[in-house]
Design an enzyme around this catalytic site. Sequence first.
Site, mmCIF file in Angstrom:
data_model
loop_
_atom_site.group_PDB
_atom_site.id
_atom_site.type_symbol
_atom_site.label_atom_id
_atom_site.label_comp_id
_atom_site.label_asym_id
_atom_site.label_seq_id
_atom_site.Cartn_x
_atom_site.Cartn_y
_atom_site.Cartn_z
ATOM 1 N N GLU A 256 0.819 -1.218 0.000
ATOM 2 C CA GLU A 256 0.000 0.000 0.000
ATOM 3 C C GLU A 256 0.851 1.266 0.000
ATOM 4 O O GLU A 256 0.847 2.039 0.966
ATOM 5 C CB GLU A 256 -0.954 -0.014 1.192
ATOM 6 C CG GLU A 256 -1.912 -1.200 1.180
ATOM 7 C CD GLU A 256 -2.789 -1.273 2.418
ATOM 8 O OE1 GLU A 256 -2.788 -0.325 3.218
ATOM 9 O OE2 GLU A 256 -3.475 -2.294 2.586
ATOM 10 N N GLU A 358 -4.279 -9.179 -1.261
ATOM 11 C CA GLU A 358 -4.774 -9.028 0.113
ATOM 12 C C GLU A 358 -6.272 -8.780 0.108
ATOM 13 O O GLU A 358 -6.784 -8.001 -0.696
ATOM 14 C CB GLU A 358 -4.064 -7.886 0.844
ATOM 15 C CG GLU A 358 -4.452 -7.785 2.319
ATOM 16 C CD GLU A 358 -3.695 -6.678 3.050
ATOM 17 O OE1 GLU A 358 -2.467 -6.603 2.890
ATOM 18 O OE2 GLU A 358 -4.350 -5.889 3.762
#
Length: 513
Positions: A256, A358
């Site tokens: 991220e 994820e």
Amino acid sequence: MRTTPPILLLLLIAGLTRGHGESPCVARNFGHSSFVCVCNSTYCDKVPQVEVPLRGEFAVYTSSLEGARFQRSQGEFLSGVLEEEVEGYLAEFELNYTSFQTILGWGTAITDAATINLLSLSTSTQEQLLRAYFSEDGIGLNIGRINMGGCDFSTRTYTYDDIPGDVALEHFALQEEDLKYKIPTIHRLQAMSPRTVKLFASPWSAPKWMKTNNDYVGFGRLKDEMYQPWADYFKKFLDQYAEQNVSFWGLTTQNEPHSGYVPGFFFNCMGWMAEEQRDWIVNNLGPTLAADYSDLKLMIMDDQRTQLPQWPRTVLGDPDAAQYVSGIAVQWYSDCLSPNLLTETHEEFPEYFILGTEACIGDRPLEEHVAPGSWRRFELYAEDIIEDMNHWVTGWTDWNFALDLEGGPNWAKNFVDSSILVDKDKDEFYKNTMYYALGHFSKFVPEGSRRIQLSNVNDNILSSTAFTTPDGTHVLVILNSEDVSVSLRVSVPDLGVLQSTLGPRSMQTILFV
């Protein structure tokens, strides 16, 4: 002589087992819409072995809100055109064998928290849990994601070199989380898996002293002068895991990367813009890994659909960066956005695979962190996997493979749900509904399968996708998220019509040759 385990005997008497077969689910209701399946040191429900029927027949594996978990049934193809009316809703599909992306597989994350929860159980119960994911009597996962240093699902903040100014990384060292928890777990799951488990690693943060904000969290990026030490850090990580007899299939460049550019972001992060990541790959990471790890699959982005297709366009548009890259990693937290972003990305960069890296539920404000037995969470996983598969994604990776009943441990208190929940005080674990949703794909669609065309004829309410496996078995996965039964008809070339019924809030995986 084979005996019935005491927990199963008691629950059989009480009428609380669900599903069919030799090892049914021992159900427990936590007050949500469905139930979990309870496992302990002596008993755990087994996933049925894949039995492909004779040509002209089909096998159906059903899970449902009503109570089925991989319940098997069988039918025969019908010839000709079916004209008769059906009661209720009719969904019609046509299958053809036009093929699309090749499937890399299905996975979960082997995090600090997950392995801490695993090792909180007795050895026998640990074995049951790992087998549930990776063995032949489990759901057959073949991908594992490893946090490279600390993440929020750790019990503390750390990296592998927290000695300020150690640019030569002389103090780089794997930690207890690796040596006591993750690496032994990796060895065990690899030993029980009949297939190669592809491992990939993802970093959350560089050491504080390498970053502009001198912190593991919050708004901060890698200092310019630390680009090469950070690349060397990656190689040290791979080298030291290799010394522990663990090899990696892949890496993502940063978990991220946009989180590190969010002021006040509250768990481990580090900011990158696509242009910064591109330059670091060209000048540092790519050349550093090329000599010893040229076969490693480097994946860029590892962030949300919001970054597609701009992020890969920036990085892969530079041939000096693109030469080091194999794939594009995407997470699910912005999957409310159009999946056409995935297709657009694939069409622009067809030689680079897209991998889901994820997914979890319970992370959003006002959302219940842990909801054992929630059927809606089954559907959310299934809907997302189907959507991803129909838009060129090659695999799907769940987040932590096991969490406690609070949704942790997590040093930042960023608690979430998990496909398996652990109660260490009772030495048992609970297969949540999402475990079965993932298993409807991973058990039946192995690595090397190809997605094929399944066309919706009458704009029906079902979600669906289809595959052909390496051995030629055709696999349909069809989800009914509505509160009504649906009659299913699928026209299949050279075989006829496949007819089945999906009950309310149910999913079927259908196999035939």
